[in-house]
Design an enzyme around this catalytic site. Structure first.
Site, PDB file in Angstrom:
ATOM      1  N   ASP A 170      38.675  -9.016  19.320  1.00  0.00           N
ATOM      2  CA  ASP A 170      38.859 -10.210  20.145  1.00  0.00           C
ATOM      3  C   ASP A 170      38.745  -9.843  21.621  1.00  0.00           C
ATOM      4  OD1 ASP A 170      39.317 -11.757  17.883  1.00  0.00           O
ATOM      5  OD2 ASP A 170      41.479 -11.385  17.932  1.00  0.00           O
ATOM      6  N   TYR A 221      46.022   0.745  15.283  1.00  0.00           N
ATOM      7  CA  TYR A 221      46.286  -0.111  16.444  1.00  0.00           C
ATOM      8  C   TYR A 221      47.655   0.192  17.042  1.00  0.00           C
ATOM      9  CZ  TYR A 221      42.564  -3.063  14.470  1.00  0.00           C
ATOM     10  OH  TYR A 221      41.381  -3.530  13.964  1.00  0.00           O
ATOM     11  N   ASP A 253      47.723 -15.227  19.260  1.00  0.00           N
ATOM     12  CA  ASP A 253      47.862 -14.217  20.314  1.00  0.00           C
ATOM     13  C   ASP A 253      48.189 -14.903  21.635  1.00  0.00           C
ATOM     14  OD1 ASP A 253      45.466 -15.324  21.220  1.00  0.00           O
ATOM     15  OD2 ASP A 253      44.233 -13.638  20.555  1.00  0.00           O
ATOM     16  N   ARG A 307      46.888  -9.795  14.484  1.00  0.00           N
ATOM     17  CA  ARG A 307      47.634 -10.935  15.053  1.00  0.00           C
ATOM     18  C   ARG A 307      48.274 -11.778  13.946  1.00  0.00           C
ATOM     19  NH1 ARG A 307      43.100 -15.100  16.116  1.00  0.00           N
ATOM     20  NH2 ARG A 307      41.217 -13.894  15.677  1.00  0.00           N
TER      21      ARG A 307
END
Length: 303
Positions: free
Chosen positions: A38, A66, A80, A178
């Site tokens: 993203d 992550y 998000d 997310r």
């Protein structure tokens, strides 16, 4: 030039933006990324250049790592920080034990539904396109695996009204982190969203391997772009690798089907890489889908 460029994706760019910019830098259309990030997400984005675009699926299917942040007490349209707040619940506090228990519940293999604001396609159209039109469609469920979570923040009690905490997670391909943030909130009984995210690992590549656009542009000025590319054989180093030469190498380069019993080194690997004596990738082979005594080529490389 053929190889994989481990790019550090900056904030504010889509993965496609990165591909377009690199096409201009490398002056080739044969550029492809290995998994959408993203715009607000930074970090590791392996980019395949030239003939290496043929291995993008292997990098795409690899596990990812992550580092990020979850904020509790609010939910957003996009799950998000870029979305509009659609739910709010002021929280007095949440304990470390409660968060770690939620993480434990979300460790292992389970079903996840991708967010409406995602690039997953339904009937040939991306979900975020439906979302922008205000339409809800049935989203395809997918099986994902979360290998492990770590709560990185040191507090024992996270106080409101909108407490947040840092985490590290390692997960399978196709995982929406997310959405994991939202699911943590659900496990805690509160709204939640992912307030920050950085990809730290993809396939064999880590943050330490990555090059920024500034470094890439500087290499172009020095006519050293080729030095930034990781060879296919190295990019696929998580696959079993066999060095071959002479007659067998000739058969492999011609894409011939091989009999398992003819290969003394073969020990039952499902998918593996053949390389020459210099370490250059020749082909990727796998077990034949209908004739288990045979090995068939998936990719043969001619550079």
């Amino acid at each position: 030039m053929d190889g994989v460029l481990p790019l550090y994706k900056p904030k504010g760019m889509t993965s496609h933006d990165c591909v377009n910019r690199l096409r201009k830098i490398f002056q080739t259309k044969k550029v492809g990324h290995t998994g959408t990030l993203d715009p607000d997400v930074t970090g590791v984005l392996p980019i395949c250049i030239g003939g290496a675009t043929r291995i993008s699926e292997y990098l795409l299917n690899s596990p990812k790592g992550y580092e990020g942040e979850v904020t509790l007490g609010k939910a957003t349209t996009t799950e998000d920080a870029s979305g509009e707040v659609v739910a709010e619940n002021i929280i007095s506090s949440v304990t470390r034990q409660e968060i770690e228990h939620a993480m434990k519940q979300l460790t292992g293999t389970f079903i996840q539904v991708p967010p409406m604001y995602s690039a997953v396609k339904v009937n040939g159209k991306k979900l975020y396109e439906y979302a922008r039109e205000g339409k809800e469609v049935e989203r395809p469920k997918r099986e994902i695996t979360v290998y492990n979570w770590t709560l990185d923040s040191e507090e024992e009690i996270f106080e409101g009204p909108y407490p947040s905490f840092r985490f590290t997670v390692h997960c399978s391909k196709g995982t929406y982190v997310r959405t994991l943030a939202v699911m943590i909130g659900e496990a805690l009984g509160v709204p939640a969203f992912m307030s920050d995210l950085k990809r730290t690992k993809s396939a064999i590549f880590t943050l330490e391997d990555c090059k920024t656009f500034e470094e890439i542009e500087a290499a172009k000025e020095r006519d050293e772009l080729a030095s930034l590319l990781v060879p296919i054989s190295e990019a696929l180093s998580d696959l079993p690798k066999f060095i071959i030469h002479d007659t067998l190498a000739s058969k492999v380069q011609n894409g011939l089907v091989l009999e398992k019993e003819q290969l003394s080194f073969y020990k039952g690997e499902e998918t593996f890489l053949f390389v020459d004596e210099s370490g250059n990738a020749i082909a990727i082979y796998r077990v034949h889908p209908t004739k288990p005594n045979l090995l068939k080529p998936e990719k043969v490389f001619h550079f």
